[in-house]
Design an enzyme around this catalytic site. Structure first.
Site, PDB file in Angstrom:
ATOM      1  N   GLU A 436       0.842  -1.216   0.000  1.00 11.39           N
ATOM      2  CA  GLU A 436       0.000   0.000   0.000  1.00 11.39           C
ATOM      3  C   GLU A 436       0.872   1.259   0.000  1.00 11.39           C
ATOM      4  OE1 GLU A 436      -3.199  -1.227  -0.420  1.00 11.39           O
ATOM      5  OE2 GLU A 436      -3.264   0.848  -1.122  1.00 11.39           O
TER       6      GLU A 436
HETATM    7  C1  LIG Z   1       2.743  -9.744   0.930  1.00 13.61           C
HETATM    8  C2  LIG Z   1       2.477  -8.725  -0.111  1.00 13.61           C
HETATM    9  C3  LIG Z   1       1.181  -8.429  -0.461  1.00 13.61           C
HETATM   10  C4  LIG Z   1       0.915  -7.492  -1.463  1.00 13.61           C
HETATM   11  N1  LIG Z   1      -0.379  -7.284  -1.877  1.00 13.61           N
HETATM   12  C5  LIG Z   1      -0.589  -6.580  -3.014  1.00 13.61           C
HETATM   13  C6  LIG Z   1      -1.883  -6.545  -3.620  1.00 13.61           C
HETATM   14  O1  LIG Z   1      -2.849  -7.104  -3.108  1.00 13.61           O
HETATM   15  N2  LIG Z   1      -2.023  -5.887  -4.791  1.00 13.61           N
HETATM   16  C7  LIG Z   1      -0.983  -5.248  -5.408  1.00 13.61           C
HETATM   17  O2  LIG Z   1      -1.179  -4.684  -6.485  1.00 13.61           O
HETATM   18  N3  LIG Z   1       0.255  -5.260  -4.851  1.00 13.61           N
HETATM   19  C8  LIG Z   1       0.470  -5.904  -3.689  1.00 13.61           C
HETATM   20  N4  LIG Z   1       1.724  -5.952  -3.145  1.00 13.61           N
HETATM   21  C9  LIG Z   1       2.802  -5.210  -3.771  1.00 13.61           C
HETATM   22  C10 LIG Z   1       3.251  -4.006  -2.955  1.00 13.61           C
HETATM   23  O3  LIG Z   1       2.297  -2.994  -2.973  1.00 13.61           O
HETATM   24  C11 LIG Z   1       4.617  -3.577  -3.497  1.00 13.61           C
HETATM   25  O4  LIG Z   1       5.555  -4.580  -3.109  1.00 13.61           O
HETATM   26  C12 LIG Z   1       5.030  -2.220  -3.019  1.00 13.61           C
HETATM   27  O5  LIG Z   1       4.222  -1.230  -3.610  1.00 13.61           O
HETATM   28  C13 LIG Z   1       6.480  -1.899  -3.331  1.00 13.61           C
HETATM   29  O6  LIG Z   1       6.804  -2.157  -4.663  1.00 13.61           O
HETATM   30  P1  LIG Z   1       8.062  -3.073  -5.031  1.00 13.61           P
HETATM   31  O7  LIG Z   1       7.967  -4.306  -4.215  1.00 13.61           O
HETATM   32  O8  LIG Z   1       8.163  -3.203  -6.476  1.00 13.61           O
HETATM   33  O9  LIG Z   1       9.291  -2.264  -4.468  1.00 13.61           O
HETATM   34  P2  LIG Z   1      10.080  -1.108  -5.235  1.00 13.61           P
HETATM   35  O10 LIG Z   1       9.081  -0.157  -5.810  1.00 13.61           O
HETATM   36  O11 LIG Z   1      11.078  -1.699  -6.151  1.00 13.61           O
HETATM   37  O12 LIG Z   1      10.794  -0.369  -4.013  1.00 13.61           O
HETATM   38  C14 LIG Z   1      12.041  -0.825  -3.486  1.00 13.61           C
HETATM   39  C15 LIG Z   1      12.559   0.248  -2.517  1.00 13.61           C
HETATM   40  O13 LIG Z   1      12.767   1.471  -3.246  1.00 13.61           O
HETATM   41  C16 LIG Z   1      12.048   2.522  -2.624  1.00 13.61           C
HETATM   42  N5  LIG Z   1      11.536   3.437  -3.665  1.00 13.61           N
HETATM   43  C17 LIG Z   1      10.983   3.117  -4.849  1.00 13.61           C
HETATM   44  N6  LIG Z   1      10.617   4.233  -5.488  1.00 13.61           N
HETATM   45  C18 LIG Z   1      10.921   5.276  -4.693  1.00 13.61           C
HETATM   46  C19 LIG Z   1      10.787   6.689  -4.768  1.00 13.61           C
HETATM   47  N7  LIG Z   1      10.202   7.271  -5.825  1.00 13.61           N
HETATM   48  N8  LIG Z   1      11.209   7.452  -3.721  1.00 13.61           N
HETATM   49  C20 LIG Z   1      11.766   6.898  -2.644  1.00 13.61           C
HETATM   50  N9  LIG Z   1      11.919   5.559  -2.497  1.00 13.61           N
HETATM   51  C21 LIG Z   1      11.511   4.766  -3.514  1.00 13.61           C
HETATM   52  C22 LIG Z   1      10.924   1.868  -1.857  1.00 13.61           C
HETATM   53  O14 LIG Z   1      10.482   2.691  -0.771  1.00 13.61           O
HETATM   54  C23 LIG Z   1      11.573   0.564  -1.401  1.00 13.61           C
HETATM   55  O15 LIG Z   1      12.277   0.805  -0.208  1.00 13.61           O
HETATM   56  C24 LIG Z   1       1.992  -6.823  -2.096  1.00 13.61           C
HETATM   57  C25 LIG Z   1       3.301  -7.101  -1.710  1.00 13.61           C
HETATM   58  C26 LIG Z   1       3.553  -8.051  -0.763  1.00 13.61           C
HETATM   59  C27 LIG Z   1       4.989  -8.375  -0.427  1.00 13.61           C
END
Ligand SMILES: Cc1cc2nc3c(=O)[nH]c(=O)nc-3n(C[C@H](O)[C@H](O)[C@H](O)COP(=O)(O)OP(=O)(O)OC[C@H]3O[C@@H](n4cnc5c(N)ncnc54)[C@H](O)[C@@H]3O)c2cc1C
Length: 590
Positions: A436
């Site tokens: 989220e």
């Molecule tokens: C158990 C679980 C349940 C989930 N449920 C859902 C779901 O129901 N539906 C759905 O659509 N998704 C879901 N997700 C996905 C979740 O919302 C994402 O994992 C999350 O938004 C982060 O994206 P990412 O994992 O690609 O990390 P990334 O976006 O790759 O981020 C990696 C790191 O970089 C940082 N970062 C990235 N961009 C920026 C920026 N612009 N400024 C500063 N820092 C930044 C982040 O804060 C983080 O620390 C789920 C994930 C998990 C693990």
């Protein structure tokens, strides 16, 4: 794992004193909701949470979900409890009455979600995701789509999901590639979504996926994303689930925590394209998702509160039982709860919970006021809810982890061993600062959209509102008044720092964004526990305090003033002076 005791009195106190329950119930649309009905709802929900959901928490954690050929089987007992939940009407509590909901305001439905989440966070996600999907359909879909999907989703017979994330599109949803090609009145959806919470399971007759995808002629970036309803089973004319849609859960993830919640990889359109129905207008999908994501963010902030409460109860119960060492001044060994350091940790946990719960309920009440009022009152409430949403999400989830970790520390070595269950709370809490929108993304939202965009006007207005309490913080609350004055000064300067520097030096304000979020949280938390302490003083005078309930509120506020609020200084320094080490950091040098 220790039993869960629903903190019904704490919840009702915060609903009334911070969430202004009487004021919200007086708003149009809630006239028929009596205060004693609300009490009954919270008590009965507490019984269901403790009796039915809590015992399954450890079962879900240990047994998880099984995947085979696209079918997900939940742990033993989960489907039966889900059926009871639906049969008892719990799914419909906060939903629109036009579609079979009970129409309760947020300040009633949200505390009930706290109970589900404390009892069994992994399980509660199924309901929370359904609520989000219901909200998106209700606010943006056609009347026909609403009539087809909402009644069954609101009752809980069908569940909902949010399909945003793709391997290359996490925080940055502009990178979404899933495609939607028009085909007569419907669309053919193809693509892969990952990490989809409760994306596949055996609890409901149908699963309604809300999917973000791009039309062939869509502009690039966030302005070219549309929102679709893609049901697992297409719906027959008589409203029953019909043919299987072209989508499958291709696997589920093995995770650190929330093992009871199936996290699915969803594959859409491997054959002819999954049938999808456009929600609202094309290319406005992300905007629509944001209306529901604000509510979802509050619900995740609430998960911080809920998991912290569960971890606290477990640590407190253990500390009362475990005999080890001789407390200072005593001749014989006694339960560890008598050691000053254990008392400090338990107080710390509880004081943080008081502030976190108050913050989430306060935002919920502002949403209700914004919805049920008019003119300036509605505008101000909406602005405060918007401002505090990233703070409530980010700060409460970060604190949920602090509390869950302290819970393990109270246990000593057995806290690290899975049998006690203390470790599960920390493992489960760990996701809340990630999904989220990570804490970093919440902090960017706070700095950019919530502070810089209106040149700090809303934030400064909110600081002025918090300052109004200061003259009342005298006597036993004087230290709280002192700490809060300092914290408010720091917050005001930090807001001015953002306004002055954000446009020209965005990297400077981005470096301090998370410290600012913490500063905002810790100070707002101080204001809220001060309000609770004043309310407790007034209640003591009016009705006495035979159980010490109100005295505890005052003591916890005093503890917060000395042990939590002073962290504002560190966050302020990190946010302002501290940004230069971050901006100057050469990522290739280390
Ligand atoms: C158990 C679980 C349940 C989930 N449920 C859902 C779901 O129901 N539906 C759905 O659509 N998704 C879901 N997700 C996905 C979740 O919302 C994402 O994992 C999350 O938004 C982060 O994206 P990412 O994992 O690609 O990390 P990334 O976006 O790759 O981020 C990696 C790191 O970089 C940082 N970062 C990235 N961009 C920026 C920026 N612009 N400024 C500063 N820092 C930044 C982040 O804060 C983080 O620390 C789920 C994930 C998990 C693990």
């Amino acid at each position: 794992m220790s039993a869960y005791n629903p903190p019904v009195r704490d919840i009702l106190f915060t609903m009334n004193e911070i969430g202004d329950l009487p004021g919200v119930l007086a708003l149009p649309g809630h006239a028929e909701v009596a205060a004693d009905l609300v009490e009954t709802i919270v008590e009965e929900a507490g019984k269901f949470a403790a009796g039915a959901l809590a015992p399954l928490n450890v079962v879900g954690d240990r047994q998880g979900n099984k995947w085979a050929d696209g079918v997900v089987t939940t742990a033993p007992g989960v489907t039966a409890v889900y059926k009871d939940f639906v049969d008892n009407g719990w799914g419909a509590l906060g939903a629109n009455q036009d579609f079979g909901g009970q129409g309760m305001p947020h300040i009633v439905s949200l505390p009930v979600v706290e109970l589900w989440t404390s009892a069994n966070m992994a399980w509660s996600l199924c309901h929370i995701l359904t609520l989000g999907a219901v909200m998106a359909i209700e606010n943006h879909a056609s009347e026909e789509l609403k009539a087809t999907y909402l009644p069954k989703m609101i009752s809980g017979e069908w569940t909902g999901t949010m399909n945003l994330t793709e391997p290359q599109a996490g925080s940055d949803l502009a990178a979404i590639r899933t495609r939607a090609v028009p085909d007569g009145d419907v669309y053919r959806i193809t693509g892969t979504k990952i990490f989809i919470t409760w994306g596949e399971h055996d609890c409901a007759d149908n699963i309604i996926h809300l999917v973000l995808a791009r039309l062939p002629d869509a502009p690039p970036g966030v302005k070219g994303i549309s929102l679709f309803i893609v049901p697992k089973f297409l719906v027959n004319a008589d409203g029953t689930p019909g043919a299987r849609n072209d989508l499958i859960c291709s696997s589920i993830e093995h995770k650190l925590g929330i093992h009871g919640s199936p996290t699915a990889v969803m594959s859409f359109g491997d054959k002819d394209g999954a049938t999808g129905y456009l929600v609202g207008e094309a290319n406005r999908g992300l905007e629509y998702m944001f209306t529901m994501m604000n509510h979802a963010r509050i619900n995740v902030g609430l998960q911080g509160v809920a998991i912290a409460e569960r971890a606290y109860q477990q640590a407190r119960d253990y500390a009362r039982d475990r005999v080890q060492g001789r407390p200072i001044g005593q001749q014989t060994g006694a339960a560890i709860v008598h050691h000053p350091d254990i008392k400090r940790m338990l107080l710390d946990m509880k004081a943080r919970i008081e502030a976190m719960r108050a913050m989430v309920y306060y935002v919920a009440a502002q949403m209700d006021v914004a919805h049920g009022s008019e003119g300036g009152v509605a505008k101000t409430a909406a602005a405060i809810a918007d401002l505090l949403t990233p703070v409530a999400k980010g700060w409460c989830t970060e604190n949920g982890q602090i509390v869950a970790s302290e819970g393990i520390q109270v246990h000593g070595g057995v806290g690290f061993i899975e049998e006690t269950g203390a470790a599960q709370h920390l493992r489960d809490a760990r996701i809340t600062t990630i999904y989220e929108g990570t804490t970093g993304i919440q902090a960017n939202d706070l700095v950019g959209r919530k502070i810089a965009r209106d040149k700090g006007e809303t934030a400064k207005g909110f600081v002025a509102l918090m300052r109004e309490i200061l003259p009342q913080l005298t006597g036993p609350l004087a230290a709280l008044g002192g700490g809060l004055t300092q914290g408010l000064d720091e917050l005001e300067q930090a807001i001015a720092f953002v306004v002055a520097r954000n446009a020209a030096e965005p990297a400077v304000t981005a470096s301090g964004a998370v410290p600012l979020l913490h500063l905002f949280g810790v100070v707002t938390g101080g204001w809220l526990v001060a309000r609770q302490a004043l309310a407790a003083q007034a209640k003591t005078q009016a009705e006495g305090d035979p159980t010490g309930f109100y005295a505890a509120k005052i003591e916890l506020a005093r503890h917060y003033a000395r042990h939590v609020l002073p962290h504002s200084r560190a966050y302020f320094i990190a946010m302002t002076e501290g940004s230069d080490t971050v901006t100057g950091f050469d990522v290739d040098q280390f």
